[in-house]
Scaffold this active site. Structure first.
Site, PDB file in Angstrom:
ATOM      1  N   GLN A 114       0.844  -1.195   0.000  1.00 39.11           N
ATOM      2  CA  GLN A 114       0.000   0.000   0.000  1.00 39.11           C
ATOM      3  C   GLN A 114       0.881   1.246   0.000  1.00 39.11           C
ATOM      4  OE1 GLN A 114      -3.101   0.071   2.947  1.00 39.11           O
ATOM      5  NE2 GLN A 114      -3.791   2.084   2.296  1.00 39.11           N
ATOM      6  N   PHE A 115       1.160   1.765  -1.194  1.00 40.77           N
ATOM      7  CA  PHE A 115       2.040   2.919  -1.320  1.00 40.77           C
ATOM      8  C   PHE A 115       1.474   4.169  -0.650  1.00 40.77           C
ATOM      9  CE2 PHE A 115      -0.742   3.773  -4.864  1.00 40.77           C
ATOM     10  CZ  PHE A 115      -0.744   5.153  -4.995  1.00 40.77           C
ATOM     11  N   THR A 116       0.159   4.235  -0.455  1.00 40.14           N
ATOM     12  CA  THR A 116      -0.438   5.422   0.151  1.00 40.14           C
ATOM     13  C   THR A 116      -0.040   5.604   1.611  1.00 40.14           C
ATOM     14  OG1 THR A 116      -2.488   4.245   0.668  1.00 40.14           O
ATOM     15  CG2 THR A 116      -2.401   5.420  -1.439  1.00 40.14           C
TER      16      THR A 116
END
Length: 151
Positions: free
Chosen positions: A78-80
């Site tokens: 999850q890059f966020t």
């Protein structure tokens, strides 16, 4: 690396309506990887996560680790999690690692988990896919751990 860890009764990842991964009792782990992360960050984070005493013992006290509980692990990229919301209202993801850095670190993170937990397969999401994640958070217990801050 930054991780959001949730103790779950069950969790699953679906892509386009198709179930990709399912776990019962264990941890759902959302993993964000920064450009500056290394295998040392992976090692530290894996050891911290599998040894966190966040499962209840027979007295209802959080005193048992994932390693001791024999629970399952579901890892979702999850890059966020690496977002910066310091300026304005649109998050910036400039610190999030690009695929050429993130994918090898994600794969080595999972491999380390498999070795430490003596499991042949750690359940996972699909890197870069648009996933639907469903979970039953148990407790609820949710923790955020950052390998750079060592907390």
């Amino acid at each position: 690396m930054r991780a959001v860890i949730q103790r779950v009764s069950n969790a699953k990842v679906s892509i386009n309506g198709i179930e990709e991964s399912i776990i019962d009792h264990g941890l759902l782990l959302f993993l964000g990887i920064e450009t500056e992360d290394t295998k040392e960050d992976s090692k530290w984070l894996v050891n911290k996560i599998i040894n966190l005493r966040i499962f209840n013992d027979s007295n209802g006290v959080m005193n048992i680790s994932l390693l001791d509980s024999k629970g399952e692990l579901l890892v979702v990229s999850q890059f966020t999690l690496i977002a910066s919301s310091k300026k304005g209202n649109r998050p910036s993801y400039v610190r999030a690692a690009k695929h050429d850095i993130a994918i090898p670190l994600y794969e080595s993170f999972i491999k380390l988990c498999e070795e430490k937990l003596s499991k042949k397969v750690i359940k996972r999401g699909v890197f870069g896919a648009n996933m639907k994640v469903e979970l039953s958070n148990e407790g609820p217990v949710t923790l955020i751990i950052d390998s750079k801050r060592k907390e």
